[in-house]
Design a protein around this motif. Structure first.
Motif, PDB file in Angstrom:
ATOM      1  N   ARG A   8     -10.766  -1.551  -2.301  1.00  0.00           N
ATOM      2  CA  ARG A   8      -9.795  -0.476  -2.072  1.00  0.00           C
ATOM      3  C   ARG A   8      -8.399  -1.084  -2.148  1.00  0.00           C
ATOM      4  N   LEU A   9      -7.495  -0.363  -2.785  1.00  0.00           N
ATOM      5  CA  LEU A   9      -6.143  -0.867  -2.972  1.00  0.00           C
ATOM      6  C   LEU A   9      -5.227  -0.375  -1.857  1.00  0.00           C
ATOM      7  N   THR A  10      -4.261  -1.191  -1.508  1.00  0.00           N
ATOM      8  CA  THR A  10      -3.190  -0.758  -0.619  1.00  0.00           C
ATOM      9  C   THR A  10      -2.153  -0.027  -1.479  1.00  0.00           C
ATOM     10  N   LEU A  11      -1.210   0.632  -0.850  1.00  0.00           N
ATOM     11  CA  LEU A  11      -0.153   1.303  -1.593  1.00  0.00           C
ATOM     12  C   LEU A  11       0.633   0.293  -2.425  1.00  0.00           C
ATOM     13  N   THR A  12       0.946  -0.861  -1.862  1.00  0.00           N
ATOM     14  CA  THR A  12       1.693  -1.886  -2.597  1.00  0.00           C
ATOM     15  C   THR A  12       0.907  -2.364  -3.819  1.00  0.00           C
ATOM     16  N   GLU A  13      -0.388  -2.579  -3.664  1.00  0.00           N
ATOM     17  CA  GLU A  13      -1.211  -2.996  -4.801  1.00  0.00           C
ATOM     18  C   GLU A  13      -1.262  -1.906  -5.871  1.00  0.00           C
ATOM     19  N   TYR A  14      -1.352  -0.667  -5.441  1.00  0.00           N
ATOM     20  CA  TYR A  14      -1.364   0.471  -6.369  1.00  0.00           C
ATOM     21  C   TYR A  14      -0.070   0.537  -7.177  1.00  0.00           C
ATOM     22  N   ASP A  29      -7.250   7.436  -0.710  1.00  0.00           N
ATOM     23  CA  ASP A  29      -8.017   6.641   0.232  1.00  0.00           C
ATOM     24  C   ASP A  29      -8.359   5.271  -0.345  1.00  0.00           C
ATOM     25  N   GLY A  30      -7.386   4.660  -1.001  1.00  0.00           N
ATOM     26  CA  GLY A  30      -7.559   3.319  -1.547  1.00  0.00           C
ATOM     27  C   GLY A  30      -8.217   3.255  -2.906  1.00  0.00           C
ATOM     28  N   GLN A  70       5.741   8.414  -1.412  1.00  0.00           N
ATOM     29  CA  GLN A  70       4.649   8.217  -0.466  1.00  0.00           C
ATOM     30  C   GLN A  70       4.529   9.447   0.424  1.00  0.00           C
ATOM     31  N   SER A  77      -2.138   8.837  -1.408  1.00  0.00           N
ATOM     32  CA  SER A  77      -1.224   7.980  -0.656  1.00  0.00           C
ATOM     33  C   SER A  77       0.206   8.159  -1.140  1.00  0.00           C
TER      34      SER A  77
END
Length: 196
Positions: A8-14, A29-30, A70, A77
């Motif tokens: 699952r990705l975080t917002l920063t990773e996304y 949800d990631g 966001q 997200s």
């Protein structure tokens, strides 16, 4: 379509995710969820609105395309509106940032525009633009939300009143009324035909 990733990705990773394609994703949800390609009509309307706002004196850094906002939601997200008209404060918040995203707690734009893809009331497109996004943008406190719907031939302008949008619908040759931009002289028909 949901895209499989190893975790699952975080917002920063996304925000920095790049799979080498031009595919648009939202993060739910990631999990990456493919948004599908934009129709030519939607792109033409977005370009037309950019030109119109530029004629009002807005500069390029006050206009946002492919920038994210966001939100607090079980559906996403962050949202990727078709067009963002920045306030002075949101312009400063996002300027120079590697990730083009306004995070929670940061200043809001003046308005957000979504150009709806075809679909009946039970479709994902309809539910996303007419049900989910109004709640998410209102909760964030964005003062004005436009829904441009070429299929239904209307422009809806929602003004935030006591935590929810009150919408006025404009069709045909009706002049669009905006609290954020009271000097508009655009008709719904002109926007929907993208100036053609």
């Amino acid at each position: 379509m949901t895209v499989a990733t190893d975790k699952r990705l975080t917002l920063t990773e996304y925000l920095i995710y790049d799979d080498g394609s031009d595919t648009r994703y939202e993060l739910v949800d990631g999990v990456l969820v493919e948004m599908g390609a934009e129709s030519r009509v939607n792109i033409q309307i977005a370009i037309f609105l950019l030109q119109c706002f530029t004629k009002l004196g807005l500069t390029a850094n006050q206009l946002g395309i492919k920038e994210k906002i966001q939100v607090i939601s079980s559906h996403a997200s962050a949202r990727d509106p078709d067009l963002i008209i920045h306030s002075e404060e949101s312009t400063l918040a996002i300027e120079g940032r590697k990730e083009s995203c306004l995070f929670l707690g940061e200043p809001n734009p003046l308005l957000v525009v979504e150009i709806v893809s075809p679909g009946n009331e039970s479709s994902e497109n309809y539910q996303r633009d007419y049900v989910q996004k109004p709640k998410e943008y209102a909760e964030r406190g964005i003062a004005e939300y436009w829904i441009v719907d070429p299929d239904r031939a209307w422009v809806m302008v929602g003004v935030l009143v006591e935590g929810a949008y009150q919408f006025a619908t404009f069709q045909d040759e009706q002049a669009i009324v905006s609290s954020a931009f009271p000097v508009l002289n655009w008709t719904a028909a002109a926007v929907l035909r993208a100036g053609r």
